[in-house]
Design an enzyme around this catalytic site. Structure first.
Site, mmCIF file in Angstrom:
data_model
loop_
_atom_site.group_PDB
_atom_site.id
_atom_site.type_symbol
_atom_site.label_atom_id
_atom_site.label_comp_id
_atom_site.label_asym_id
_atom_site.label_seq_id
_atom_site.Cartn_x
_atom_site.Cartn_y
_atom_site.Cartn_z
ATOM 1 N N HIS A 79 0.839 -1.208 0.000
ATOM 2 C CA HIS A 79 0.000 0.000 0.000
ATOM 3 C C HIS A 79 0.869 1.251 0.000
ATOM 4 O O HIS A 79 0.642 2.189 -0.782
ATOM 5 C CB HIS A 79 -0.920 -0.002 1.226
ATOM 6 C CG HIS A 79 -1.640 1.305 1.427
ATOM 7 N ND1 HIS A 79 -2.655 1.725 0.599
ATOM 8 C CD2 HIS A 79 -1.470 2.292 2.360
ATOM 9 C CE1 HIS A 79 -3.091 2.917 1.000
ATOM 10 N NE2 HIS A 79 -2.381 3.278 2.068
ATOM 11 N N ASP A 108 6.506 19.919 -28.047
ATOM 12 C CA ASP A 108 6.698 18.638 -27.361
ATOM 13 C C ASP A 108 7.819 18.830 -26.353
ATOM 14 O O ASP A 108 8.306 19.951 -26.158
ATOM 15 C CB ASP A 108 7.021 17.505 -28.349
ATOM 16 C CG ASP A 108 6.489 16.152 -27.851
ATOM 17 O OD1 ASP A 108 7.005 15.674 -26.823
ATOM 18 O OD2 ASP A 108 5.570 15.614 -28.478
ATOM 19 N N TRP A 143 7.215 -0.042 3.780
ATOM 20 C CA TRP A 143 7.545 0.710 2.569
ATOM 21 C C TRP A 143 8.816 1.542 2.754
ATOM 22 O O TRP A 143 9.443 1.931 1.768
ATOM 23 C CB TRP A 143 6.377 1.600 2.141
ATOM 24 C CG TRP A 143 6.224 2.872 2.918
ATOM 25 C CD1 TRP A 143 5.521 3.048 4.069
ATOM 26 C CD2 TRP A 143 6.785 4.147 2.588
ATOM 27 N NE1 TRP A 143 5.608 4.355 4.486
ATOM 28 C CE2 TRP A 143 6.380 5.056 3.592
ATOM 29 C CE3 TRP A 143 7.582 4.621 1.552
ATOM 30 C CZ2 TRP A 143 6.751 6.393 3.596
ATOM 31 C CZ3 TRP A 143 7.952 5.963 1.558
ATOM 32 C CH2 TRP A 143 7.536 6.833 2.561
ATOM 33 N N SER A 170 12.989 5.458 -14.366
ATOM 34 C CA SER A 170 11.923 6.200 -15.029
ATOM 35 C C SER A 170 11.902 7.656 -14.575
ATOM 36 O O SER A 170 11.834 8.585 -15.391
ATOM 37 C CB SER A 170 10.570 5.540 -14.738
ATOM 38 O OG SER A 170 9.502 6.364 -15.157
ATOM 39 N N SER A 171 11.978 7.867 -13.259
ATOM 40 C CA SER A 171 11.900 9.225 -12.725
ATOM 41 C C SER A 171 13.113 10.059 -13.111
ATOM 42 O O SER A 171 12.989 11.253 -13.411
ATOM 43 C CB SER A 171 11.754 9.180 -11.196
ATOM 44 O OG SER A 171 10.535 8.558 -10.821
ATOM 45 N N HIS A 254 12.816 12.511 2.517
ATOM 46 C CA HIS A 254 12.159 13.774 2.834
ATOM 47 C C HIS A 254 12.041 14.700 1.635
ATOM 48 O O HIS A 254 10.976 15.283 1.431
ATOM 49 C CB HIS A 254 12.798 14.510 4.014
ATOM 50 C CG HIS A 254 11.804 15.473 4.603
ATOM 51 N ND1 HIS A 254 10.866 15.108 5.539
ATOM 52 C CD2 HIS A 254 11.540 16.759 4.308
ATOM 53 C CE1 HIS A 254 10.085 16.126 5.808
ATOM 54 N NE2 HIS A 254 10.472 17.148 5.077
ATOM 55 N N GLU A 256 11.474 13.595 -1.097
ATOM 56 C CA GLU A 256 10.368 12.905 -1.764
ATOM 57 C C GLU A 256 9.013 13.475 -1.356
ATOM 58 O O GLU A 256 8.081 13.555 -2.162
ATOM 59 C CB GLU A 256 10.436 11.409 -1.439
ATOM 60 C CG GLU A 256 9.210 10.604 -1.788
ATOM 61 C CD GLU A 256 9.019 10.447 -3.273
ATOM 62 O OE1 GLU A 256 8.030 9.814 -3.672
ATOM 63 O OE2 GLU A 256 9.839 10.947 -4.045
ATOM 64 N N TYR A 258 8.343 16.527 -0.768
ATOM 65 C CA TYR A 258 8.143 17.741 -1.563
ATOM 66 C C TYR A 258 8.047 17.426 -3.041
ATOM 67 O O TYR A 258 7.407 18.178 -3.795
ATOM 68 C CB TYR A 258 9.264 18.738 -1.252
ATOM 69 C CG TYR A 258 9.290 19.069 0.218
ATOM 70 C CD1 TYR A 258 8.200 19.719 0.805
ATOM 71 C CD2 TYR A 258 10.335 18.666 1.035
ATOM 72 C CE1 TYR A 258 8.173 19.982 2.165
ATOM 73 C CE2 TYR A 258 10.318 18.924 2.402
ATOM 74 C CZ TYR A 258 9.232 19.571 2.961
ATOM 75 O OH TYR A 258 9.195 19.824 4.311
ATOM 76 N N SER A 269 -1.978 26.793 -7.401
ATOM 77 C CA SER A 269 -1.591 28.173 -7.714
ATOM 78 C C SER A 269 -2.114 28.623 -9.071
ATOM 79 O O SER A 269 -2.135 29.830 -9.352
ATOM 80 C CB SER A 269 -0.064 28.313 -7.672
ATOM 81 O OG SER A 269 0.434 28.048 -6.378
ATOM 82 N N HIS A 303 14.991 14.507 10.873
ATOM 83 C CA HIS A 303 13.880 14.588 11.840
ATOM 84 C C HIS A 303 13.039 13.311 11.817
ATOM 85 O O HIS A 303 12.206 13.115 12.711
ATOM 86 C CB HIS A 303 13.026 15.849 11.618
ATOM 87 C CG HIS A 303 12.187 15.861 10.382
ATOM 88 N ND1 HIS A 303 11.935 17.010 9.689
ATOM 89 C CD2 HIS A 303 11.510 14.897 9.713
ATOM 90 C CE1 HIS A 303 11.149 16.760 8.657
ATOM 91 N NE2 HIS A 303 10.881 15.466 8.670
ATOM 92 N N HIS A 304 13.267 12.456 10.824
ATOM 93 C CA HIS A 304 12.651 11.127 10.843
ATOM 94 C C HIS A 304 13.420 10.170 11.749
ATOM 95 O O HIS A 304 13.003 9.023 11.926
ATOM 96 C CB HIS A 304 12.616 10.541 9.427
ATOM 97 C CG HIS A 304 11.765 11.317 8.474
ATOM 98 N ND1 HIS A 304 10.413 11.104 8.342
ATOM 99 C CD2 HIS A 304 12.073 12.322 7.610
ATOM 100 C CE1 HIS A 304 9.922 11.935 7.427
ATOM 101 N NE2 HIS A 304 10.908 12.688 6.971
ATOM 102 N N THR A 329 6.547 27.436 3.481
ATOM 103 C CA THR A 329 5.235 26.792 3.354
ATOM 104 C C THR A 329 4.140 27.739 3.815
ATOM 105 O O THR A 329 3.089 27.879 3.170
ATOM 106 C CB THR A 329 5.195 25.493 4.177
ATOM 107 O OG1 THR A 329 6.276 24.645 3.770
ATOM 108 C CG2 THR A 329 3.879 24.770 3.968
ATOM 109 N N LYS A 332 3.352 30.428 1.235
ATOM 110 C CA LYS A 332 2.450 29.958 0.182
ATOM 111 C C LYS A 332 1.002 29.957 0.652
ATOM 112 O O LYS A 332 0.094 30.409 -0.064
ATOM 113 C CB LYS A 332 2.846 28.547 -0.262
ATOM 114 C CG LYS A 332 4.033 28.484 -1.206
ATOM 115 C CD LYS A 332 4.363 27.038 -1.526
ATOM 116 C CE LYS A 332 5.356 26.944 -2.671
ATOM 117 N NZ LYS A 332 4.738 27.207 -3.971
ATOM 118 N N ARG A 451 2.000 2.112 15.431
ATOM 119 C CA ARG A 451 1.841 1.866 13.997
ATOM 120 C C ARG A 451 2.600 0.605 13.604
ATOM 121 O O ARG A 451 3.344 0.038 14.403
ATOM 122 C CB ARG A 451 2.320 3.067 13.187
ATOM 123 C CG ARG A 451 3.753 3.505 13.448
ATOM 124 C CD ARG A 451 4.130 4.675 12.557
ATOM 125 N NE ARG A 451 5.429 5.239 12.895
ATOM 126 C CZ ARG A 451 6.207 5.890 12.056
ATOM 127 N NH1 ARG A 451 5.823 6.033 10.800
ATOM 128 N NH2 ARG A 451 7.365 6.391 12.433
#
Length: 639
Positions: A79, A108, A143, A170-171, A254, A256, A258, A269, A303-304, A329, A332, A451
């Site tokens: 998941h 293109d 994950w 791919s990315s 992290h 990731e 963003y 926006s 911070h993780h 943040t 915005k 968790r």
């Protein structure tokens, strides 16, 4: 009138079909590739949603045994992988593909065949990951792949390590493509400070991908070596270091966050000014805040890891950077609110989802700031409070924004509007289901629910059990809401109301073209003289300073001399698909350490690359009339 041609002669192996299945699997058209991304994402989204249903059914009551712990761990792991790597990231890529060339006035992307290659690698990477269910069991180590649990062969995390590296290819390919496209293929006059905010956020996102993916690629190679050949990189009993995995993972993980949220910020926006009938408040502040988020995002990863052995100095430093990243943040959020303030608001479905994004993301951001307080983080870290925060940011944030974009640009793709009544039903049930699912997790987490557990402990008491039951009911509402969206999508494609070329009274360049978008995008590459170029072509100020609509045809493009212009679009190609098929034998060979399969996969991809190299970039160039208008800008890049 400009002419659009697709030459089919000159190379024996060039695909010739202009319709049907062959046209889709050989396409290099950025619009078709964007649509294929979107359809594939829908399939994975419903798979990920089904997995979330299994998770919540298992935790609806204490001490449930609906599925075994092993099955639960597989579903839980897949998941997370699905929603992060197979849904949110590629859904952003779908928007990048379809919209970025249109919004910058290009025909293109810079590398059309590489663009097709990116899609096929994504599709086959997802199929590869899901094939693990039929080959001994899906990955079950979470994950985030925390070692040393993930390096145990029983967890089947080899599929995780190889599969994510496939998706990373791919990315990376897409990131290079879009960076080059945005930097080099903007229409004449489109300076950086005239670019739409969505294009800016696309640029920042792809730079994040470019720099964030290498650390996780290294970590995944090491994890695969641990799992398959017992390399012991992360096994402490053999001198390995599990904290090394955490550093490498979160150096990617992290940014990731963003990578997933910035495209949604760009979408919102664009929608909020259109729905408010006024320009975006503080354009420059929003742009630079997005760039600042991307830059600072590389300095907050630990911070993780506040509950791991990183020491008090590191904890203090990362606590400060975590608090500091809330500043851009917040800028915005205030700019979005001030954009709506005093505007003539139209609460169509894209606007509702955009407002939902701002409100839900704000809640997620506020709970995130509490994680910067180290003692508070130590209490929350392994509880459902973190699960709630994560989903308010990425579900309440990224998915709300991306869904807003689907409703907003659906007319651009199809020429039809999605049903507004069904759209509003979708929004309100989505908002209700989301808050019912993840809101109670804050409380159950603070009451001690851990968790990553397959069974809800009965000793936590009836209150925690009630919160979990509410969360499970919320998932039921979300599933119903998703089905409403799917019905609306299919029904609107078949029999939706004709949208016209400008259904929202939009502001940006992509709406200059007819809807649905023609294959060549623009009859002539537009010249840009303003930010919100399309709006300025429709409106002007009278002598009293009042905004008035310009009569149709009164505002012409600055470059109208394009009679007989020869537009040569990127030609279709088999080779991106052919080469990418080598992913399967190579991937399975790496998982099972089968050198024959590895050799076949490498040889297949080398042959595919050779075919790609010798294939002419464009067919029919020698057939162009000598006096044809020389393509410029994006048209030239198509050659």
């Amino acid at each position: 009138m400009a002419s659009s041609t697709v030459e089919t002669k000159g190379f024996k192996g060039r695909p010739k079909g202009e319709s049907g299945l062959s046209a889709w699997i050989t396409t290099t058209d950025h619009k078709k590739i964007g649509i294929m991304y979107f359809v594939t994402v829908l399939v994975f989204f419903f798979l990920g949603g089904a997995e979330s249903g299994v998770i919540r059914a298992q935790l609806a009551q204490a001490e449930m045994d609906l599925v075994t712990a092993e099955i639960y761990n597989q579903v839980f792991t897949m998941h997370g992988i699905t929603m992060v790597f197979l849904v949110v990231m590629p859904l952003s890529a779908a928007f990048f593909n379809y919209l970025v060339p249109l919004m910058i006035g290009a025909r293109d992307v810079a590398f059309p065949r590489l663009n097709a290659f990116s899609y096929w690698v994504y599709l086959f990477g997802g199929i590869f990951l899901y094939s693990s269910f039929f080959l001994g069991g899906a990955p079950s180590g979470g994950w985030t792949g925390y070692a040393p649990l993930a390096s145990d062969a029983v967890s089947n995390m080899a599929f995780y390590a190889v599969g994510l590296n496939i998706l990373g290819v791919s990315s990376l390919a897409a990131a290079v493509n879009f960076i080059v496209t945005i930097l080099n293929m903007r229409a004449p006059g489109m300076t950086f400070m005239r670019m739409p905010v969505f294009v800016w956020m696309s640029l920042v996102t792809n730079f994040l991908l470019l720099f964030a993916l290498p650390p996780i690629a290294v970590a995944l190679f090491m994890l695969n070596a641990d799992t398959v050949v017992g390399a012991q990189f992360f096994e402490p009993a053999s001198g390995g270091d599990p904290i090394l995995w955490q550093h490498l993972f979160w150096l990617f993980g992290h940014p990731e966050v963003y990578i997933m949220i910035l495209p949604a910020m760009g979408i919102v926006s664009e929608i909020l000014p259109t729905g408010s009938r006024k320009p975006l408040f503080g354009y420059a502040a929003v742009v630079f805040a997005g760039a600042a988020i991307g830059f600072i995002g590389f300095g907050v990863w630990a911070h993780h890891m506040f509950t791991s052995a990183i020491g008090p100095v590191a904890r203090s430093a990362f606590a400060l950077t975590t608090m500091f990243i809330a500043v851009p943040t917040g800028i915005k959020i205030f700019n979005w609110v001030f954009t709506m303030w005093g505007g003539k608001l139209r609460f169509h479905t894209p606007m509702l989802f955009s407002i939902g994004f701002v409100s839900m993301f704000t809640i997620g951001g506020l709970s995130g700031v509490t994680h910067a307080i180290v003692p508070h983080n130590a209490q929350q870290h392994d509880t459902y409070y973190v699960v709630a925060h994560f989903h308010y940011v990425l579900f309440g944030g990224a998915l709300f924004g991306l869904i807003a974009g689907i409703y907003y640009w659906f007319p651009k793709v199809t020429g039809k509007l999605m049903d507004e009544k069904l759209g509003k039903v979708h929004f309100w049930t989505w908002l209700l289901g989301f808050n019912l699912t993840f809101g109670p997790m804050h409380m159950s987490g603070l009451l001690g629910q851990p968790r990553r557990t397959a069974v809800l402990p009965g000793e936590l008491g009836g209150t925690v059990e009630l919160y979990n039951l509410l969360s499970t009911l919320g998932v039921v509402v979300l599933i119903g809401s998703a089905l409403v969206f799917l019905f609306n999508l299919i029904r609107s494609i078949k029999a939706g109301q004709a949208a016209g070329d400008d259904p929202w009274d939009a502001r940006t360049l992509e709406w200059i073209t007819p809807s649905p978008t023609p294959s060549h995008n623009f009859d002539a590459i537009p010249t840009v003289t303003h930010r919100d170029e399309f709006w300025h072509r429709k409106y002007a100020e009278d002598d009293a300073g009042k905004v008035v609509r310009v009569p149709a045809g009164a505002s012409e493009d600055h470059d109208t001399d394009h009679e007989g212009e020869h537009i040569h679009m990127p030609d279709p190609s088999y080779w991106p698909l052919v080469q990418t098929l080598g992913v399967f034998p190579l991937g399975y060979g790496l998982v099972y350490l089968n050198f024959w399969l590895i050799g076949i996969g490498v040889l297949w991809m080398v042959i595919g690359l050779y075919g790609w190299i010798i294939e002419p970039l464009a067919e029919g160039d020698d057939d162009e009339p000598e006096d044809a208008h020389t393509p410029t800008g994006a048209a030239a890049a198509a050659h």
